[in-house]
Design a protein around this motif. Structure first.
Motif, PDB file in Angstrom:
ATOM      1  N   LYS A   1       0.872  -1.156  -0.150  1.00  0.00           N
ATOM      2  CA  LYS A   1       0.109   0.025   0.117  1.00  0.00           C
ATOM      3  C   LYS A   1       0.928   1.236   0.034  1.00  0.00           C
ATOM      4  CE  LYS A   1      -4.004  -1.896   2.354  1.00  0.00           C
ATOM      5  NZ  LYS A   1      -4.753  -1.995   3.551  1.00  0.00           N
ATOM      6  N   VAL A   2       2.094   1.210   0.715  1.00  0.00           N
ATOM      7  CA  VAL A   2       2.670   2.522   0.960  1.00  0.00           C
ATOM      8  C   VAL A   2       3.574   2.675  -0.404  1.00  0.00           C
ATOM      9  CG1 VAL A   2       4.490   3.522   2.381  1.00  0.00           C
ATOM     10  CG2 VAL A   2       2.705   2.220   3.566  1.00  0.00           C
ATOM     11  N   GLY A   3       4.281   1.525  -0.932  1.00  0.00           N
ATOM     12  CA  GLY A   3       5.194   1.772  -1.765  1.00  0.00           C
ATOM     13  C   GLY A   3       6.629   1.689  -1.714  1.00  0.00           C
ATOM     14  N   VAL A   4       6.995   0.856  -0.526  1.00  0.00           N
ATOM     15  CA  VAL A   4       8.365   1.176  -0.436  1.00  0.00           C
ATOM     16  C   VAL A   4       9.170   0.339  -1.006  1.00  0.00           C
ATOM     17  CG1 VAL A   4       7.973   1.749   2.197  1.00  0.00           C
ATOM     18  CG2 VAL A   4       8.112  -0.763   1.543  1.00  0.00           C
ATOM     19  N   ASP A   5      10.554   0.549  -1.088  1.00  0.00           N
ATOM     20  CA  ASP A   5      11.367  -0.231  -2.133  1.00  0.00           C
ATOM     21  C   ASP A   5      11.740  -1.550  -1.455  1.00  0.00           C
ATOM     22  OD1 ASP A   5      11.802   1.848  -4.061  1.00  0.00           O
ATOM     23  OD2 ASP A   5      13.027   2.778  -2.512  1.00  0.00           O
ATOM     24  N   GLU A   6      11.605  -1.784   0.012  1.00  0.00           N
ATOM     25  CA  GLU A   6      12.157  -3.002   0.585  1.00  0.00           C
ATOM     26  C   GLU A   6      11.402  -2.956   1.897  1.00  0.00           C
ATOM     27  OE1 GLU A   6      16.254  -3.176   1.407  1.00  0.00           O
ATOM     28  OE2 GLU A   6      16.897  -3.052  -0.921  1.00  0.00           O
ATOM     29  N   TYR A   7      11.079  -4.344   2.216  1.00  0.00           N
ATOM     30  CA  TYR A   7      10.559  -4.205   3.790  1.00  0.00           C
ATOM     31  C   TYR A   7      11.013  -5.518   4.407  1.00  0.00           C
ATOM     32  CZ  TYR A   7       7.287  -8.075   2.432  1.00  0.00           C
ATOM     33  OH  TYR A   7       6.671  -9.505   1.953  1.00  0.00           O
ATOM     34  N   TYR A   8      10.984  -5.554   5.711  1.00  0.00           N
ATOM     35  CA  TYR A   8      11.478  -6.640   6.681  1.00  0.00           C
ATOM     36  C   TYR A   8      10.570  -6.743   7.568  1.00  0.00           C
ATOM     37  CZ  TYR A   8      15.884  -5.886   3.982  1.00  0.00           C
ATOM     38  OH  TYR A   8      16.843  -5.641   2.877  1.00  0.00           O
ATOM     39  N   SER A   9      10.007  -8.054   7.864  1.00  0.00           N
ATOM     40  CA  SER A   9       9.124  -8.385   8.864  1.00  0.00           C
ATOM     41  C   SER A   9       9.607  -9.158   9.985  1.00  0.00           C
ATOM     42  CB  SER A   9       7.708  -9.267   8.340  1.00  0.00           C
ATOM     43  OG  SER A   9       8.353 -10.321   7.947  1.00  0.00           O
TER      44      SER A   9
END
Length: 691
Positions: free
Chosen positions: A554-562
């Protein structure tokens, strides 16, 4: 209060208070009262004339009734506000500036020549002494140029030129000192303590009370992640305390019974009971001012470069002066170079530009703890967001409580709130707020609580171990189990919510479903930051992969880590820095503090944990992510202004030197144009960057 309306138009009025002159305290009290009214959008109070300008929305009669009912003695002003308002300092410097200008021209027009000569000689000795002192240290710096220019002018009996040089140098000193003190005070004020409620020991129990109720001799408990609200002595507990905001050192200090605790320091690990020694609000402000002025924290590398360049140029200016005289034997032409040194403008304009930018940032509720952090924001290419309370709203809410042990859901919520109210986290606050809304009052019914960073809370109730926190903490670390026959209920838990797990005696008792909606502006802010030059936008969260993936999309970040731990965030930041990237970290919780410290710039959201705000280099004081974009624009514009200042200073002063050596303009004109341009650049540097 008696007053008359001197002038008004729709939504704005200027009033005169019926008294000869306001004291500084009265003016600040009236200003605070007006600012605290929701109808008032802007106000300014003039203590000398006892006037006030008020801009407002709504009915005119409402403002008039507010003013009629105003009494100085009835307004409860926050502790420390009057002592640190800066009004007295501003008036002092205004009077200094006006007095210097008036005296300079009055002396030139009305004082007889012999008296002017004596006065100018006496004043010149100060500057010549500074120049000689610099030479004694083996340095040819700006003071040597000033001394040479003033000394040669005096020897040539040109006291008007010497007087003009000393006048402009004096004006520059006042403006620089004023701007520096004002910016430092503004910064210190925003860093000053603002603790609303504290835990006080009363009747053997911890009771949450307003900080204004505390007096010397009371005992207060400070839990992990909270700021120490008052100066005092540790009378119980043990903790590692971060004193960076007072001493400038980021290494935490161990505090045990008998240690001195300072207001404004933060408990990083452990818990302290403090015997309150002092409740006055000005001591914290004074400590911060001292810390800022004694360290280089305010200085950006651009300021340091300007100072070094100014000092490096001094020998060349002196050499060019000597060479010109040897080649032309013309003292006037040689003096033209001394009249125009680059260093004066460089040393004055750059710090003023940076400090004015820090002041302007405070207008947008951005607390910037040093010029180097604005520079780092301008240079940054990577930004890392924590999810909860940052990209998602700072006020998550409890959607439902699912019972797994057949107890009433409200009773389980009451128990959860009893544990969570001791610790600063947006999820904990959601639980406490939900219990308050349902009027689920409780007494402390548990033993000492233990907070495990980024995991949860553990305590004992009726000799039974109670834990509340993440899935990892409750089921993997604590080895808790789901009650028999409840697996289907567990599997059916709504996936659109974040889950907080409560277990009693190693069995799941309840799951608290928390709605943590995305901020409306999050996607637009991420897009704006990318367009502003940030090439890599990253989201990190301790939440599940499912939740993280949905938010990231939804936000459009380049990378994410959970499912990351605090140390994972800090390691990621360090890894990016080692790769040569400049990193901004934005967070709001205790678990974000290691990453905030590791980043080139750590930015804390105002509603987050106090330790995050204390450790961060910049604090966003409003619940609006667009302020991050404002910060980026402000930082970029500051760098552009400084580069433009360099170009103007070098270009204009080089032209003056060429014209002086060529004999087109005399040294007095060179001095006048040089000093006027320096003053104009300095004044322009004080203008807002985002107008």
């Amino acid at each position: 209060m008696k007053f008359k309306i001197e002038h008004e138009r729709a939504g704005r009025m200027r009033i005169h208070v019926m008294q000869t002159r306001m004291s500084y305290a009265q003016a600040d009290t009236l200003l605070y009262f007006l600012h605290s009214q929701k109808e008032v959008t802007f106000c300014k109070v003039y203590d000398r004339t006892a006037d006030a300008v008020i801009e407002y929305v709504g009915a005119r009669d409402t403002i008039i009734q507010l003013l009629k009912g105003f009494r100085y003695e009835k307004v409860e002003v926050p502790t420390g506000l009057l002592e640190s308002s800066g009004r007295e300092m501003d008036n002092l410097y205004q009077e200094k500036l006006i007095g210097k200008i008036v005296f300079h021209y009055a002396r030139r027009w009305f004082l007889p020549y012999p008296l002017r000569l004596c006065y100018s000689t006496f004043k010149a000795l100060r500057y010549i002494g500074k120049g000689l002192n610099s030479l004694r240290k083996g340095k040819i710096e700006v003071e040597v140029l000033d001394a040479t220019a003033i000394g040669v002018s005096m020897l040539r009996n040109d006291i008007n030129t010497a007087g003009s040089i000393m006048f402009m140098l004096g004006i520059g000193e006042i403006l620089e000192d004023w701007t520096h003190k004002k910016s430092v005070d503004d910064l210190a004020r925003t860093m000053s303590l603002n603790v609303g409620k504290v835990w006080m020991i009363s009747g053997g129990q911890e009771v949450l009370v307003p900080s204004s109720d505390i007096k010397a001799g009371d005992q207060v408990v400070v839990h992990m992640g909270n700021v120490i609200p008052f100066d005092g002595t540790v009378c119980g507990g043990e903790a590692m305390v971060n004193q960076a905001s007072l001493t400038g050192e980021s290494v935490p200090v161990r505090k045990t019974e008998g240690s001195t605790a300072y207001a404004g320091s933060v408990v990083e690990e452990g818990e302290l009971t403090i015997l309150v020694k002092e409740v006055g609000g000005s001591s914290r402000f004074e400590k911060i001012v001292k810390m800022i002025e004694e360290t280089e924290k305010l200085k950006s590398s651009m300021e340091s470069k300007a100072e070094h360049l100014a000092d490096k140029l001094a020998p060349y200016s002196l050499g060019a002066t000597a060479l010109t005289w040897l080649l032309t034997r013309n003292t006037t032409k040689a003096l033209s170079i001394l009249m125009v040194d680059f260093s004066c403008a460089l040393k004055l304009a750059m710090p003023i530009a940076v400090l004015s930018a820090i002041r302007e940032a405070s207008l947008y509720n951005l607390t910037v703890k040093g010029g180097k952090f604005l520079e780092a924001v301008a240079e940054a290419d990577t930004i890392v967001f924590d999810k909860t309370g940052t990209l998602t709203k700072a006020q998550p809410t409890v959607a439902k409580v699912v019972s797994f042990n057949d107890q009433d859901a409200d009773e389980l919520l009451r128990l959860a709130a009893c544990l969570e109210e001791h610790f600063p986290h947006s999820m904990a606050k959601a639980v406490v707020d939900a219990a308050k809304k349902k009027q689920l009052e409780h007494e402390e019914m548990h033993s000492k609580v233990e907070y495990i960073v980024a995991h949860g809370i553990a305590s004992k109730i009726d000799e039974k171990r109670v834990v509340i926190g993440s899935y990892h903490f409750v089921f993997e670390d604590e080895k808790c189990t789901i009650p028999e026959g409840k697996q289907e209920v567990f599997d059916a838990l709504p996936k659109e919510y974040s889950h907080l797990y409560l277990a009693i005696d190693n069995q799941l008792a309840a799951v608290i479903c928390i709605e943590d909606p995305l901020r409306e502006e999050a996607s637009a802010v991420v897009n704006s930051l990318k367009r502003a030059g940030l090439s890599k936008v990253v989201m990190m969260t301790g939440d599940s992969e499912r939740t993280a993936a949905a938010i990231a999309k939804k936000v459009g970040v380049d990378e994410y880590y959970s499912e990351v731990l605090p140390e994972d965030k800090a390691h990621y930041v360090e890894k990016e820095k080692e790769a040569g990237r400049k990193v901004i970290m934005i967070g709001d919780g205790i678990n974000d503090s290691p990453a905030l410290s590791a980043a080139d710039v750590g930015i804390a959201i105002s509603d987050g944990a106090e330790i995050a705000r204390e450790i961060a280099d910049i604090t966003v004081g409003v619940d609006d992510l667009y302020q991050i974009v404002t910060l980026k624009l402000l930082s970029d514009n500051l760098v552009k202004r400084i580069h433009k200042n360099y170009q103007v200073i070098v270009g204009f002063n080089t032209m003056l030197i060429v014209l002086g050596v060529a004999g087109v303009i005399p040294p007095t004109t060179s001095a006048l144009l040089h000093n006027t341009s320096t003053l104009m650049i300095a004044l322009k540097s004080m203008n807002n960057l985002l107008d």
